[in-house]
Design a protein around this motif. Sequence first.
Motif, PDB file in Angstrom:
ATOM      1  N   LEU A 103       2.514   8.395  -3.623  1.00 11.29           N
ATOM      2  CA  LEU A 103       3.189   9.667  -3.398  1.00 11.29           C
ATOM      3  C   LEU A 103       3.043   9.964  -1.908  1.00 11.29           C
ATOM      4  N   VAL A 104       4.156   9.974  -1.180  1.00  9.49           N
ATOM      5  CA  VAL A 104       4.060  10.182   0.264  1.00  9.49           C
ATOM      6  C   VAL A 104       4.856  11.393   0.713  1.00  9.49           C
TER       7      VAL A 104
ATOM      8  N   ILE B 161      -2.080   8.959  -3.205  1.00  4.94           N
ATOM      9  CA  ILE B 161      -1.435   9.990  -2.395  1.00  4.94           C
ATOM     10  C   ILE B 161      -1.783   9.748  -0.932  1.00  4.94           C
ATOM     11  N   ALA B 162      -0.797   9.695  -0.052  1.00  2.84           N
ATOM     12  CA  ALA B 162      -1.095   9.445   1.353  1.00  2.84           C
ATOM     13  C   ALA B 162       0.078   9.843   2.231  1.00  2.84           C
TER      14      ALA B 162
ATOM     15  N   MET C 154       0.636   2.008   4.826  1.00  2.00           N
ATOM     16  CA  MET C 154      -0.427   1.647   3.890  1.00  2.00           C
ATOM     17  C   MET C 154       0.049   1.845   2.455  1.00  2.00           C
ATOM     18  N   VAL C 155       0.790   2.912   2.187  1.00  2.00           N
ATOM     19  CA  VAL C 155       1.289   3.174   0.838  1.00  2.00           C
ATOM     20  C   VAL C 155       2.221   2.046   0.391  1.00  2.00           C
TER      21      VAL C 155
ATOM     22  N   SER D 246       1.365   0.068  -3.009  1.00  2.00           N
ATOM     23  CA  SER D 246       2.064   0.625  -4.180  1.00  2.00           C
ATOM     24  C   SER D 246       3.103  -0.317  -4.768  1.00  2.00           C
ATOM     25  N   ASP D 247       3.339  -0.140  -6.078  1.00  2.32           N
ATOM     26  CA  ASP D 247       4.460  -0.807  -6.722  1.00  2.32           C
ATOM     27  C   ASP D 247       5.706   0.050  -6.581  1.00  2.32           C
ATOM     28  N   ARG D 248       5.539   1.345  -6.869  1.00  2.00           N
ATOM     29  CA  ARG D 248       6.656   2.274  -6.694  1.00  2.00           C
ATOM     30  C   ARG D 248       6.194   3.440  -5.838  1.00  2.00           C
ATOM     31  N   ILE D 249       7.152   4.076  -5.152  1.00  2.07           N
ATOM     32  CA  ILE D 249       6.812   5.160  -4.233  1.00  2.07           C
ATOM     33  C   ILE D 249       7.735   6.344  -4.482  1.00  2.07           C
TER      34      ILE D 249
END
Lengths: 361, 337
Positions: free
Chosen positions: B42-43, B208-209, B214-215, B219-222
């Motif tokens: 989650l960005v 969460i970032a 980096m995310v 991550s697989d999904r964003i």
Amino acid sequence: MNEHQFDNANALVCNRNEDLDRQKGKNRKTVSTEKVLTVEELHVSFKTFGGEVQALRGVSFELYKGETLAIVGESGCGKSVTANTIMGLIPQPPGRIKNGKVLFKGKDLTKLSKAGLRKIQGVDISMIFQDPMTALNPTLQIGEQLTEGYRTHHKVSKANAREKAIEMLELVGIPNPEERLKQYPHQFSGGMRQRIVIAIALICEPELLIADEPTTALDVTIQAQILELFNEIQEKTGVSIILITHDLGVVAKIADRIAVMYAGKVIEIGEKREIFYTPQHPYTKGLLNSVPRLDLKEEELQPIEGTPPDLFAPPVGCPFTARCPFAMDVCDRVYPETTHLTKNHAVNCWLQDERAKLVFT
Amino acid sequence: MTQPALLSVIELKRYFDVGRGDQLKAVDGISFDIYKGETFGLVGESGCGKSTAGRTILGLYNKTDGEVLYDGQSVHDMTSKERRHFLKRMQMIFQDPYASLNPRSTVYEIITEPMQIHGLYKTKKEMRNRVNELLEDVGLSGDHANRYPHEFSGGQRQRIGIARSLALDPEFIIADEPISALDVSVQAQVVKLLQRLQREKGLTYLFIAHDLSMVKYISDRIGVMYLGHMVELTTSAQLYEKPLHPYTEALLSAIPIPDPDIEELRERILLQGELPSPINPPSGCVFRTRCPYAMQVCAELKPKWLEKESGHFVACHLHDEKVMARNDTIVVPELSQ
């Protein structure tokens, strides 16, 4: 209506391309050979209850006119102490400049009296701090904060100082400067406050600007705006910049040369492309491999295992030995000499020694 | 993905009262699913509501509206017994490793506290063994158990925080900016650790970032958030290769890449202005005040959450064919909301 939108979009793209060309030209600029600042063998320590922290252990570098030198490294490596020493901001005690020189315009800044320093601080050398929220006085209108330094150093009338302040706000891209002068810091957003801090730093037209993590407290979209502003300002005023940061992306964007610090020493220094594409020190390589890149698909992060050494009792040899995958016996015992690889690229590492080739064959 | 979602967030809202009858809309209707074993990133920039979303999902904040379903059960309508059981399954890692560990407790006390609350182990010996096991899992050693947090570096403290979150053997971990307080080389260490633990224990992460590089790596999904709204959601590869929302595009282009040649040739979309206030957000699309493509319809209509391709969601009128096809939408006032 739709056609209209397309025109707008096209105009946007064109503008962007022009910007790009200008930027390209700028990044390929030739740096003058005139030295603005020379730092020689700087040693700085701080007395604490736990003993003496040797924050700087022999830092040397030069800064040329109109260039941006980035100092990178992890927290505690001494990059901020370097900046504060140049600026004359080390509190003594507990701090102590044990050795070394900071030469600026033929004067050694470490030997100057308080009054002598004050003639240079904010006039010839100014500084931008990390947090724009705390760098400004919340109880003063920003007009007063902008003109304070200018009026102290230049003995001009209030009206003239105000004119200069408006000019500076325009330079840093703050709209309606006349009205904004009367406002207080809380009426500005984070990015705007950093612009004001930059305007204050530049109002006396310094030759050297030290920026200590100027975009760390800002969001990426705002960071992009501020970095763009640094480029514009350097183009317009020719100021030399020392940029202190831990963000290698920021460095790739605006630095000309890079100094990598580790445990109170500069372990590698060189032009931007030399550091990014032909890094020589294992620490520099490790640092570059440990940041994820947005543009690469499948990549493997390679963290540097371990932590930096304790600066209460720093190792005699190379401080990176304990974390270095190529460490040899000699590394722990003797600090390596500086090896000059090109005109600007120098590194302190035993792997550069002729005899190291015998070990790694 | 055909399996049912482990966590479903449905139109979740969380408002805060800020006096004078004003409300700060920190999270204003976000929806997404998280599947077992994946990492969902989650960005967004500061103030976009990503941390509030994380805390509301765990139930640290009450919801204002909407629903959070974990394994089919609503997180906010649990009895205290159910909640206790739920917290064994979902845990959190906090951002600041200096503030999230009690300075007056030893590492042993910090890690065993959740075990004692839940009465997991009968004997001291069992508990001690478990602590040693956890510390070794996160790359520390059993000898560290009797020390205090101040004796550790930032990266080591974050490892202790991770060990604590694993103490109850959870299946879902919310990591709220777990690496942003750490140095670059240490960030990579902690991310590697999180990945290894995920492989070994089959964990599911909500990561969460604000650091999109980096995310993207972990991550697989964003999901990308802006001012309390989700603007785009897709796989991390797709997000970088084919961003649909103008905000995502701008955010990606604003992130500097540590490579001078690439950095020089990149096109950069500079967003004008700054984040509007979440107390009085813009009408229609919240991003329109900074959007380089803003149209009049953006001020009048809230964009729909559309699935443009399988699994690629976006909320933007530019991608809504119905809105774009109707030349008159731009001047129809009764559509405004």
